[in-house]
Design a protein around this motif. Structure first.
Motif, PDB file in Angstrom:
ATOM      1  N   ALA A 196     -11.127   7.173   2.050  1.00  0.00           N
ATOM      2  CA  ALA A 196     -12.636   7.586   2.389  1.00  0.00           C
ATOM      3  C   ALA A 196     -12.843   7.844   3.473  1.00  0.00           C
ATOM      4  O   ALA A 196     -13.678   8.627   4.101  1.00  0.00           O
ATOM      5  CB  ALA A 196     -13.585   6.742   1.748  1.00  0.00           C
ATOM      6  N   ALA A 197     -12.065   7.132   4.579  1.00  0.00           N
ATOM      7  CA  ALA A 197     -12.351   7.160   5.971  1.00  0.00           C
ATOM      8  C   ALA A 197     -11.377   8.300   6.580  1.00  0.00           C
ATOM      9  O   ALA A 197     -11.212   8.208   7.921  1.00  0.00           O
ATOM     10  CB  ALA A 197     -12.366   5.904   6.833  1.00  0.00           C
ATOM     11  N   ASP A 198     -10.572   8.867   5.631  1.00  0.00           N
ATOM     12  CA  ASP A 198      -9.445   9.717   6.146  1.00  0.00           C
ATOM     13  C   ASP A 198      -8.422   9.015   7.018  1.00  0.00           C
ATOM     14  O   ASP A 198      -7.950   9.433   7.971  1.00  0.00           O
ATOM     15  CB  ASP A 198     -10.025  10.890   6.907  1.00  0.00           C
ATOM     16  N   GLU A 199      -8.128   7.865   6.694  1.00  0.00           N
ATOM     17  CA  GLU A 199      -7.425   7.019   7.320  1.00  0.00           C
ATOM     18  C   GLU A 199      -6.113   6.357   6.279  1.00  0.00           C
ATOM     19  O   GLU A 199      -5.642   5.274   6.285  1.00  0.00           O
ATOM     20  CB  GLU A 199      -7.833   5.780   7.988  1.00  0.00           C
ATOM     21  N   LEU A 200      -5.669   7.101   5.394  1.00  0.00           N
ATOM     22  CA  LEU A 200      -4.413   6.792   4.658  1.00  0.00           C
ATOM     23  C   LEU A 200      -3.273   6.049   5.613  1.00  0.00           C
ATOM     24  O   LEU A 200      -3.054   6.646   6.351  1.00  0.00           O
ATOM     25  CB  LEU A 200      -4.103   7.800   3.853  1.00  0.00           C
ATOM     26  N   PRO A 201      -2.794   5.146   4.886  1.00  0.00           N
ATOM     27  CA  PRO A 201      -1.562   4.543   5.859  1.00  0.00           C
ATOM     28  C   PRO A 201      -0.227   5.409   5.490  1.00  0.00           C
ATOM     29  O   PRO A 201      -0.259   6.066   4.818  1.00  0.00           O
ATOM     30  CB  PRO A 201      -1.362   3.344   5.177  1.00  0.00           C
ATOM     31  N   ASP A 202       0.911   5.243   6.420  1.00  0.00           N
ATOM     32  CA  ASP A 202       1.701   5.990   6.444  1.00  0.00           C
ATOM     33  C   ASP A 202       2.598   5.447   5.131  1.00  0.00           C
ATOM     34  O   ASP A 202       3.441   6.225   4.569  1.00  0.00           O
ATOM     35  CB  ASP A 202       2.435   5.931   7.548  1.00  0.00           C
ATOM     36  N   VAL A 203       2.315   4.034   4.905  1.00  0.00           N
ATOM     37  CA  VAL A 203       3.396   3.666   3.838  1.00  0.00           C
ATOM     38  C   VAL A 203       2.652   2.187   3.270  1.00  0.00           C
ATOM     39  O   VAL A 203       1.974   1.659   3.932  1.00  0.00           O
ATOM     40  CB  VAL A 203       4.699   3.253   4.135  1.00  0.00           C
ATOM     41  N   VAL A 204       2.816   1.966   2.161  1.00  0.00           N
ATOM     42  CA  VAL A 204       2.356   0.754   1.244  1.00  0.00           C
ATOM     43  C   VAL A 204       3.397   0.111   1.154  1.00  0.00           C
ATOM     44  O   VAL A 204       4.401   0.624   0.372  1.00  0.00           O
ATOM     45  CB  VAL A 204       1.600   1.058  -0.128  1.00  0.00           C
ATOM     46  N   VAL A 205       3.422  -1.037   1.443  1.00  0.00           N
ATOM     47  CA  VAL A 205       4.555  -2.157   0.920  1.00  0.00           C
ATOM     48  C   VAL A 205       4.106  -3.303   0.063  1.00  0.00           C
ATOM     49  O   VAL A 205       3.257  -3.912   0.644  1.00  0.00           O
ATOM     50  CB  VAL A 205       5.247  -2.924   2.372  1.00  0.00           C
ATOM     51  N   SER A 206       4.610  -3.245  -1.112  1.00  0.00           N
ATOM     52  CA  SER A 206       3.989  -4.220  -2.223  1.00  0.00           C
ATOM     53  C   SER A 206       4.726  -4.717  -2.953  1.00  0.00           C
ATOM     54  O   SER A 206       5.891  -4.187  -3.562  1.00  0.00           O
ATOM     55  CB  SER A 206       3.345  -2.891  -3.048  1.00  0.00           C
ATOM     56  N   ASP A 207       4.570  -5.880  -3.517  1.00  0.00           N
ATOM     57  CA  ASP A 207       5.255  -6.599  -4.324  1.00  0.00           C
ATOM     58  C   ASP A 207       5.058  -6.191  -5.650  1.00  0.00           C
ATOM     59  O   ASP A 207       3.956  -5.749  -5.789  1.00  0.00           O
ATOM     60  CB  ASP A 207       4.759  -8.147  -4.410  1.00  0.00           C
ATOM     61  N   VAL A 208       5.988  -6.203  -6.412  1.00  0.00           N
ATOM     62  CA  VAL A 208       6.167  -5.928  -8.032  1.00  0.00           C
ATOM     63  C   VAL A 208       5.039  -6.745  -8.681  1.00  0.00           C
ATOM     64  O   VAL A 208       4.169  -6.110  -9.314  1.00  0.00           O
ATOM     65  CB  VAL A 208       7.395  -5.592  -8.584  1.00  0.00           C
ATOM     66  N   ARG A 209       5.187  -7.890  -8.617  1.00  0.00           N
ATOM     67  CA  ARG A 209       4.596  -9.072  -9.428  1.00  0.00           C
ATOM     68  C   ARG A 209       3.430  -9.500  -8.632  1.00  0.00           C
ATOM     69  O   ARG A 209       3.843 -10.470  -7.779  1.00  0.00           O
ATOM     70  CB  ARG A 209       5.487  -9.925 -10.143  1.00  0.00           C
ATOM     71  N   MET A 210       2.200  -9.483  -8.982  1.00  0.00           N
ATOM     72  CA  MET A 210       1.092 -10.058  -8.337  1.00  0.00           C
ATOM     73  C   MET A 210       0.222 -10.502  -9.369  1.00  0.00           C
ATOM     74  O   MET A 210       0.180 -10.065 -10.618  1.00  0.00           O
ATOM     75  CB  MET A 210       0.528  -9.112  -7.514  1.00  0.00           C
TER      76      MET A 210
END
Length: 220
Positions: free
Chosen positions: A47-61
């Motif tokens: 919404a702020a036009d600031e998408l990150p270049d990449v998301v690093v995410s755990d599969v299980r949360m």
């Protein structure tokens, strides 16, 4: 400077990832502990036009510690196709890797958490995915290729061509494949061309044939 959002419910690991990536010159703009918070954070940044270049995410949360992280990434990729995601898992889970790779072939990665201990390789993988490339853990690739060898489409590939494809799936360049297999760059280029030909992957400006080759294995 690549901008990163980290989704990991372990505070210790999340802080460790933040420190590791920051030390390697990346900017961690947010850290969250569950899939719902990840989705909200990305929506707010978009919404702020600031998408990150990449998301690093755990599969299980939380809350069930099954596939919340992966489902959040799949949902976000559907909403923001330009969003690059790299998921981390404790074990090789073929269904998760296949689901993640079932959509766009751009900017995706699946690594085992043990790979984080190899700091340089992990940081390189994050940067590669942030730049729109792919990063698949060698153990993930091995299991996916082992399963897919049952498919008729694989019968025409030679053992060496399968080796080359496995290294391609890890995100390696032709030069890196040549170094790993101790062959010339020209030999690798020939193997890659044969793989594309045998898998029926014609050259196209819209498609990334290296990733499509891996997807052909996954779908066989």
């Amino acid at each position: 400077m690549r901008r990163v959002v980290i989704a990991e419910d372990s505070v210790l690991l999340r802080e460790g990832l933040t420190r590791l990536l920051t030390d390697r010159g990346l900017e961690v703009v947010a850290g969250v502990g569950d899939g719902e918070a990840l989705v909200k954070t990305i929506h707010d940044l978009a919404a702020a036009d600031e998408l990150p270049d990449v998301v690093v995410s755990d599969v299980r949360m939380p809350p069930t510690h099954t596939d919340e992280g992966l489902r959040a990434c799949v949902e976000l990729r559907g909403r923001y196709p330009q969003l690059n995601v790299l998921v981390l898992s404790q074990f090789v889970e073929e269904r998760y890797a296949s689901e993640l790779l079932a959509g766009s072939t751009r900017g995706v990665g699946y690594l085992l958490k043990d790979r984080v201990a190899e700091v340089r390789e992990f940081a390189d993988a994050v940067v590669r995915v942030a730049d729109g490339g792919t990063a698949l853990d060698p153990e993930v690739v091995q299991q996916l290729l082992s399963r897919s060898r049952k498919g008729d489409v694989l019968t025409s590939l030679t053992p060496r061509e399968r080796e080359v494809l496995a290294l391609m799936a890890e995100g390696r360049t032709n030069a890196a494949v040549a170094k790993q297999l101790v062959v010339s760059d020209g030999a690798v280029e020939k193997h890659v061309s044969n793989i594309f030909l045998k898998l029926g992957l014609a050259q196209s400006p819209e498609d990334h044939r290296r990733v499509l080759a891996v997807l052909t294995y996954l779908n066989s």
